[in-house]
Motif scaffolding. Structure first.
Motif, short mmCIF file in Angstrom:
data_model
loop_
_atom_site.label_atom_id
_atom_site.label_comp_id
_atom_site.label_asym_id
_atom_site.label_seq_id
_atom_site.Cartn_x
_atom_site.Cartn_y
_atom_site.Cartn_z
N THR A 173 0.87 -1.18 0.00
CA THR A 173 0.00 0.00 0.00
C THR A 173 0.90 1.23 0.00
O THR A 173 1.73 1.41 0.89
CB THR A 173 -0.91 0.03 1.24
N THR A 174 0.78 2.07 -1.02
CA THR A 174 1.59 3.28 -1.11
C THR A 174 0.90 4.41 -0.36
O THR A 174 -0.25 4.74 -0.67
CB THR A 174 1.82 3.67 -2.58
N ASP A 175 1.59 5.03 0.60
CA ASP A 175 1.03 6.14 1.37
C ASP A 175 1.45 7.50 0.80
O ASP A 175 0.62 8.39 0.64
CB ASP A 175 1.47 6.04 2.83
N ILE A 176 2.73 7.66 0.51
CA ILE A 176 3.24 8.93 -0.03
C ILE A 176 4.28 8.63 -1.10
O ILE A 176 5.10 7.72 -0.94
CB ILE A 176 3.89 9.80 1.08
N LEU A 177 4.24 9.41 -2.17
CA LEU A 177 5.22 9.29 -3.25
C LEU A 177 5.79 10.67 -3.52
O LEU A 177 5.03 11.63 -3.74
CB LEU A 177 4.57 8.72 -4.52
N VAL A 178 7.14 10.78 -3.51
CA VAL A 178 7.79 12.06 -3.80
C VAL A 178 8.74 11.87 -4.98
O VAL A 178 9.32 10.80 -5.16
CB VAL A 178 8.57 12.59 -2.57
N ASN A 179 8.85 12.92 -5.78
CA ASN A 179 9.78 12.89 -6.91
C ASN A 179 10.07 14.31 -7.34
O ASN A 179 9.33 15.27 -7.04
CB ASN A 179 9.20 12.08 -8.09
N ASP A 180 11.17 14.49 -8.06
CA ASP A 180 11.51 15.80 -8.61
C ASP A 180 10.52 16.16 -9.71
O ASP A 180 9.92 15.29 -10.37
CB ASP A 180 12.93 15.77 -9.19
N VAL A 181 10.39 17.47 -9.94
CA VAL A 181 9.50 17.94 -11.01
C VAL A 181 10.29 18.69 -12.09
O VAL A 181 9.71 19.13 -13.09
CB VAL A 181 8.40 18.85 -10.44
N GLN A 182 11.58 18.81 -11.89
CA GLN A 182 12.42 19.42 -12.90
C GLN A 182 13.87 19.00 -12.66
O GLN A 182 14.19 18.41 -11.62
CB GLN A 182 12.32 20.95 -12.86
N GLY A 183 14.74 19.29 -13.63
CA GLY A 183 16.15 18.93 -13.49
C GLY A 183 16.37 17.45 -13.70
O GLY A 183 15.72 16.80 -14.52
N SER A 184 17.29 16.89 -12.92
CA SER A 184 17.64 15.48 -13.04
C SER A 184 17.49 14.81 -11.69
O SER A 184 17.92 15.34 -10.66
CB SER A 184 19.09 15.34 -13.53
N ASP A 185 16.86 13.63 -11.70
CA ASP A 185 16.64 12.90 -10.44
C ASP A 185 17.92 12.21 -9.95
O ASP A 185 17.91 11.62 -8.86
CB ASP A 185 15.50 11.90 -10.59
#
Length: 247
Positions: A152-164
């Protein structure tokens, strides 16, 4: 025998008796005969008129003594009142909206050691897609793993620009909601970090670390709920390598 035959018989009788001809009697008998004929003719005409009246009365369905016919308006056709026919309701059940499957983990799932009942608090990297950002392809998820392995995924974070994969800290996840399974603050750092320390109200709080199995330069970190209340934001954070150098 007709009246004319009687008159002829009377004349023959006079001739046989040689009696003098009674002209007055002959005239009387002729007048009487004509009168009878007129009476008979008038009666016949009256009878014919009566028969015609009877025939007319029979033809129109009237009877003697009935009142004269009264003009009546023609009948008006009245449409029948429509009757509502009850419809049988269908027993169709609403189709539930399709559920979104959880993102598929990339590489090994990291067990944080935190438990929510029988579930494990886990962290894992997943694939993402950001329009116009081709160098952003991964995100970090905080979820729960049930005893049967279901995620069960509760929170997902990721970049929105640039390079991960650029060196340094990337997006940090905070639990903004109150739930039965609060999510500790977490994130990832790219580089040779061996220690990550956060600061809250002048106090240092050290995070726990795990390297991503796909790329060891990606260091996953999280804070113990007993040391940093889930949802509370950091005042600052630093990463250091094995020699203690700040990265």
């Amino acid at each position: 025998m007709t009246e004319l035959d009687r008159l002829r018989d009377a004349m023959r009788a006079i001739e046989h008796t040689a009696a003098p001809l009674d002209l007055a009697a002959v005239m009387r008998e002729g007048r009487r005969l004509r009168t009878r004929r007129r009476v008979a003719g008038a009666g016949a005409a009256t009878l014919a008129a009566a028969l015609a009246s009877v025939l007319v009365m029979v033809a129109v369905g009237a009877r003697p003594g009935d009142p004269p016919p009264v003009d009546r308006p023609p009948p008006v056709a009245v449409a029948p009142t429509p009757v509502a026919v009850p419809t049988t309701p269908t027993s169709e059940k609403p189709t539930p909206p399709p559920s979104t499957p959880p993102p598929e983990p990339l590489g090994r799932i990291v067990d944080s050691g935190v438990r929510h009942g029988a579930d494990q608090r886990v962290y894992y990297v997943v694939g993402v897609s950001v329009p116009g950002q081709p160098q952003v392809s991964i995100g970090l998820a905080a979820g729960r793993r049930a005893p049967d392995g279901a995620l069960t995924t509760d929170i997902l974070v990721n970049d929105v620009q640039g390079s991960d994969r650029s060196p340094g800290f990337h997006q940090i996840g905070y639990d903004e909601r109150s739930s039965a399974a609060p999510v500790p603050a977490f994130g990832y750092f790219v580089g040779p970090a061996t220690r990550i320390v956060g600061t809250v109200d002048g106090q240092q709080v050290e995070a726990r670390l795990a390297r991503w199995s796909v790329d060891p330069q990606v260091v996953i970190f999280w804070f113990e709920p007993a040391e940093l209340t889930p949802g509370r934001r950091l005042d600052g954070i630093v990463a250091r390598d094995a020699t203690g150098r700040r990265l």
